[in-house]
Write a protein that holds these residues in place. Structure first.
Motif, PDB file in Angstrom:
ATOM      1  N   SER A  93       1.617  42.797  50.644  1.00 18.76           N
ATOM      2  CA  SER A  93       2.949  42.525  50.124  1.00 18.76           C
ATOM      3  C   SER A  93       2.918  41.372  49.141  1.00 18.76           C
ATOM      4  O   SER A  93       1.991  40.546  49.139  1.00 18.76           O
ATOM      5  N   LEU A  94       3.949  41.305  48.318  1.00 20.37           N
ATOM      6  CA  LEU A  94       4.050  40.237  47.320  1.00 20.37           C
ATOM      7  C   LEU A  94       4.074  38.861  47.992  1.00 20.37           C
ATOM      8  O   LEU A  94       3.420  37.921  47.541  1.00 20.37           O
ATOM      9  N   LEU A  95       4.835  38.752  49.103  1.00 26.07           N
ATOM     10  CA  LEU A  95       4.939  37.490  49.818  1.00 26.07           C
ATOM     11  C   LEU A  95       3.589  37.094  50.423  1.00 26.07           C
ATOM     12  O   LEU A  95       3.167  35.932  50.312  1.00 26.07           O
ATOM     13  N   SER A  96       2.893  38.051  51.055  1.00 22.06           N
ATOM     14  CA  SER A  96       1.586  37.756  51.656  1.00 22.06           C
ATOM     15  C   SER A  96       0.577  37.342  50.601  1.00 22.06           C
ATOM     16  O   SER A  96      -0.232  36.443  50.819  1.00 22.06           O
ATOM     17  N   CYS A  97       0.651  37.988  49.454  1.00 23.39           N
ATOM     18  CA  CYS A  97      -0.245  37.659  48.344  1.00 23.39           C
ATOM     19  C   CYS A  97       0.018  36.236  47.851  1.00 23.39           C
ATOM     20  O   CYS A  97      -0.922  35.466  47.600  1.00 23.39           O
ATOM     21  N   ALA A  98       1.304  35.873  47.728  1.00 27.08           N
ATOM     22  CA  ALA A  98       1.664  34.527  47.269  1.00 27.08           C
ATOM     23  C   ALA A  98       1.206  33.468  48.267  1.00 27.08           C
ATOM     24  O   ALA A  98       0.675  32.420  47.875  1.00 27.08           O
ATOM     25  N   VAL A  99       1.388  33.726  49.554  1.00 22.25           N
ATOM     26  CA  VAL A  99       0.975  32.777  50.591  1.00 22.25           C
ATOM     27  C   VAL A  99      -0.544  32.622  50.579  1.00 22.25           C
ATOM     28  O   VAL A  99      -1.065  31.496  50.666  1.00 22.25           O
ATOM     29  N   GLN A 100      -1.253  33.743  50.478  1.00 21.77           N
ATOM     30  CA  GLN A 100      -2.719  33.686  50.441  1.00 21.77           C
ATOM     31  C   GLN A 100      -3.208  32.891  49.234  1.00 21.77           C
ATOM     32  O   GLN A 100      -4.088  32.038  49.355  1.00 21.77           O
ATOM     33  N   LEU A 101      -2.620  33.153  48.061  1.00 20.17           N
ATOM     34  CA  LEU A 101      -3.012  32.445  46.850  1.00 20.17           C
ATOM     35  C   LEU A 101      -2.766  30.947  46.985  1.00 20.17           C
ATOM     36  O   LEU A 101      -3.637  30.130  46.659  1.00 20.17           O
ATOM     37  N   CYS A 102      -1.594  30.572  47.474  1.00 25.87           N
ATOM     38  CA  CYS A 102      -1.220  29.161  47.576  1.00 25.87           C
ATOM     39  C   CYS A 102      -2.155  28.407  48.521  1.00 25.87           C
ATOM     40  O   CYS A 102      -2.693  27.349  48.163  1.00 25.87           O
ATOM     41  N   PHE A 103      -2.382  28.958  49.712  1.00 22.64           N
ATOM     42  CA  PHE A 103      -3.263  28.300  50.673  1.00 22.64           C
ATOM     43  C   PHE A 103      -4.694  28.241  50.162  1.00 22.64           C
ATOM     44  O   PHE A 103      -5.396  27.246  50.349  1.00 22.64           O
ATOM     45  N   PHE A 104      -5.131  29.310  49.517  1.00 22.23           N
ATOM     46  CA  PHE A 104      -6.490  29.355  48.994  1.00 22.23           C
ATOM     47  C   PHE A 104      -6.706  28.259  47.948  1.00 22.23           C
ATOM     48  O   PHE A 104      -7.693  27.521  47.995  1.00 22.23           O
ATOM     49  N   LEU A 105      -5.774  28.133  46.998  1.00 20.57           N
ATOM     50  CA  LEU A 105      -5.909  27.129  45.942  1.00 20.57           C
ATOM     51  C   LEU A 105      -5.881  25.714  46.512  1.00 20.57           C
ATOM     52  O   LEU A 105      -6.650  24.843  46.097  1.00 20.57           O
ATOM     53  N   ILE A 106      -4.985  25.480  47.472  1.00 21.38           N
ATOM     54  CA  ILE A 106      -4.888  24.148  48.085  1.00 21.38           C
ATOM     55  C   ILE A 106      -6.188  23.787  48.803  1.00 21.38           C
ATOM     56  O   ILE A 106      -6.713  22.674  48.676  1.00 21.38           O
ATOM     57  N   LEU A 107      -6.747  24.752  49.543  1.00 19.78           N
ATOM     58  CA  LEU A 107      -7.952  24.481  50.323  1.00 19.78           C
ATOM     59  C   LEU A 107      -9.183  24.323  49.441  1.00 19.78           C
ATOM     60  O   LEU A 107     -10.070  23.513  49.734  1.00 19.78           O
ATOM     61  N   VAL A 108      -9.252  25.081  48.349  1.00 19.33           N
ATOM     62  CA  VAL A 108     -10.371  24.924  47.419  1.00 19.33           C
ATOM     63  C   VAL A 108     -10.317  23.540  46.761  1.00 19.33           C
ATOM     64  O   VAL A 108     -11.346  22.873  46.604  1.00 19.33           O
ATOM     65  N   ALA A 109      -9.106  23.096  46.386  1.00 18.19           N
ATOM     66  CA  ALA A 109      -8.955  21.749  45.822  1.00 18.19           C
ATOM     67  C   ALA A 109      -9.341  20.684  46.844  1.00 18.19           C
ATOM     68  O   ALA A 109      -9.997  19.690  46.506  1.00 18.19           O
ATOM     69  N   THR A 110      -8.957  20.895  48.098  1.00 14.15           N
ATOM     70  CA  THR A 110      -9.325  19.959  49.161  1.00 14.15           C
ATOM     71  C   THR A 110     -10.831  19.868  49.309  1.00 14.15           C
ATOM     72  O   THR A 110     -11.399  18.773  49.412  1.00 14.15           O
ATOM     73  N   GLU A 111     -11.499  21.012  49.305  1.00 10.89           N
ATOM     74  CA  GLU A 111     -12.961  21.016  49.424  1.00 10.89           C
ATOM     75  C   GLU A 111     -13.603  20.314  48.240  1.00 10.89           C
ATOM     76  O   GLU A 111     -14.578  19.573  48.393  1.00 10.89           O
ATOM     77  N   SER A 112     -13.056  20.547  47.063  1.00 12.81           N
ATOM     78  CA  SER A 112     -13.590  19.934  45.856  1.00 12.81           C
ATOM     79  C   SER A 112     -13.537  18.408  45.943  1.00 12.81           C
ATOM     80  O   SER A 112     -14.520  17.710  45.652  1.00 12.81           O
ATOM     81  N   PHE A 113     -12.411  17.870  46.371  1.00 14.21           N
ATOM     82  CA  PHE A 113     -12.275  16.419  46.468  1.00 14.21           C
ATOM     83  C   PHE A 113     -13.072  15.854  47.644  1.00 14.21           C
ATOM     84  O   PHE A 113     -13.566  14.724  47.577  1.00 14.21           O
ATOM     85  N   LEU A 114     -13.200  16.621  48.727  1.00 10.06           N
ATOM     86  CA  LEU A 114     -14.016  16.151  49.843  1.00 10.06           C
ATOM     87  C   LEU A 114     -15.477  16.020  49.436  1.00 10.06           C
ATOM     88  O   LEU A 114     -16.175  15.087  49.865  1.00 10.06           O
ATOM     89  N   LEU A 115     -15.958  16.944  48.609  1.00 12.65           N
ATOM     90  CA  LEU A 115     -17.324  16.838  48.103  1.00 12.65           C
ATOM     91  C   LEU A 115     -17.494  15.577  47.270  1.00 12.65           C
ATOM     92  O   LEU A 115     -18.528  14.907  47.328  1.00 12.65           O
ATOM     93  N   ALA A 116     -16.460  15.237  46.484  1.00 13.29           N
ATOM     94  CA  ALA A 116     -16.503  14.002  45.691  1.00 13.29           C
ATOM     95  C   ALA A 116     -16.492  12.774  46.602  1.00 13.29           C
ATOM     96  O   ALA A 116     -17.204  11.787  46.354  1.00 13.29           O
ATOM     97  N   VAL A 117     -15.695  12.819  47.660  1.00 14.38           N
ATOM     98  CA  VAL A 117     -15.630  11.708  48.616  1.00 14.38           C
ATOM     99  C   VAL A 117     -16.979  11.524  49.306  1.00 14.38           C
ATOM    100  O   VAL A 117     -17.450  10.389  49.500  1.00 14.38           O
TER     101      VAL A 117
END
Length: 310
Positions: A93-117
């Motif tokens: 569904s459109l809603l499930s796709c949006a939720v998946q995209l949002c969480f995925f982008l947030i978590l990838v950014a988190t991992e990226s900054f954790l690697l820098a830390v």
């Protein structure tokens, strides 16, 4: 036509690996084994780094948080992929796709900054050892982890809203293994140059800047290590950084290539392959790299088994 447009607005079809119809069962088994390996391996790191007194130092505190992020962002994509392979129903569904995209982008950014830390932690430990306890206090470590988690939340919530606020037209088939920005932008109507511009900005802010910080940290580390008079000291310094460097190369190499290449000329097959590297392969090899290349961690894993044998 009105009914068709309404349907397109309600759901997408995730094509995944539909071009390999005879290998759906095999792919399901492979990805299921990999997902269980991610859960068990990274879960073991979290448990050991929290329970073993000898590992109560910033390096392992960051490693435990990094493993938790790996479990989270893999769980955003892999269970859906497994369900699609098992049921042969690829609609989302459109809603499930949006939720998946949002969480995925947030978590990838988190991992990226954790690697820098984690790179900064190694820089302070090697280049400023006398100031290490003061700089890397528990309070500072907690603040850096929290900062890594929250820094991308408002940006990616806004970007997800922006992408899904425009109409989608044409085919509702999403040529990818999960809801990601580049394939979604291919299905939007009208001018997508604005979305592409902001996606490039996000790649710069949440991908390139942390990578440059990691690079700068390791340049300073290399400069310091080469000045050490003892060969043993050099070897020990390099061994504490090697595991982190391998993960950085796997994660950033595949993620940046996938995003930058897909935004210029999206290729479904190429993007799927590189996406598999930073969403599945990196979380799978992370526990193996840290457990096999770290003597302290190996010793911490041996203790529970030694007690059971006795």
């Amino acid at each position: 036509m009105a009914e068709k447009n309404l349907t397109l607005m309600e759901e997408f079809i995730l094509l995944g690996f539909s071009e390999l119809p005879n290998f759906q069962g095999l792919l399901f088994v492979i990805f299921l084994v990999m997902y269980l390996s991610i859960l068990l391996g990274n879960g073991l790191i979290i448990v050991i780094t929290n329970m073993e007194p000898a590992l109560q130092i910033p390096m392992y505190y960051f490693l435990g948080n990094f493993s938790f992020v790996e479990i989270c962002y893999t769980s955003v994509t892999l269970p859906r992929m497994l369900m699609n392979l098992w049921r042969q129903k690829r609609n989302i569904s459109l809603l499930s796709c949006a939720v998946q995209l949002c969480f995925f982008l947030i978590l990838v950014a988190t991992e990226s900054f954790l690697l820098a830390v984690m790179a900064y932690d190694r820089f302070v430990a090697i280049c400023k050892p006398l100031s290490y306890p003061l700089i890397m206090s528990h309070k500072m470590c907690v603040q850096m982890v929290i900062g890594s988690w929250v820094i991308g939340i408002p940006v990616f919530i806004g970007q997800t809203y922006q992408v899904f606020s425009v109409p989608f037209c044409g085919s509702n088939k999403l040529n990818h293994i999960f809801c990601d920005m580049p394939p979604l932008m291919k299905l939007t109507c009208g001018d997508t140059s604005g979305d592409a511009f902001f996606t490039y900005i996000d790649c710069f802010l949440f991908g390139l800047i942390p990578f440059l910080l990691i690079l700068l940290s390791y340049i300073r580390i290399l400069s310091t290590v080469l000045k050490l008079p003892s060969t043993t000291g050099r070897s020990k310094a390099f061994s504490t950084c090697s595991s982190h460097l391998i993960i950085v190369c796997l994660f950033y190499g595949s993620a940046l290539i996938a995003y930058l290449q897909s935004l210029s000329s999206y290729s479904g097959i190429t993007n799927k392959i590189f996406s598999l590297f930073y969403t599945i392969v990196t979380p799978v090899v992370n526990p193996m790299i840290y457990s096999l290349r770290n003597k302290d961690f190996i010793e911490a894993m041996r203790k529970p088994f030694s007690k059971c044998i006795r």
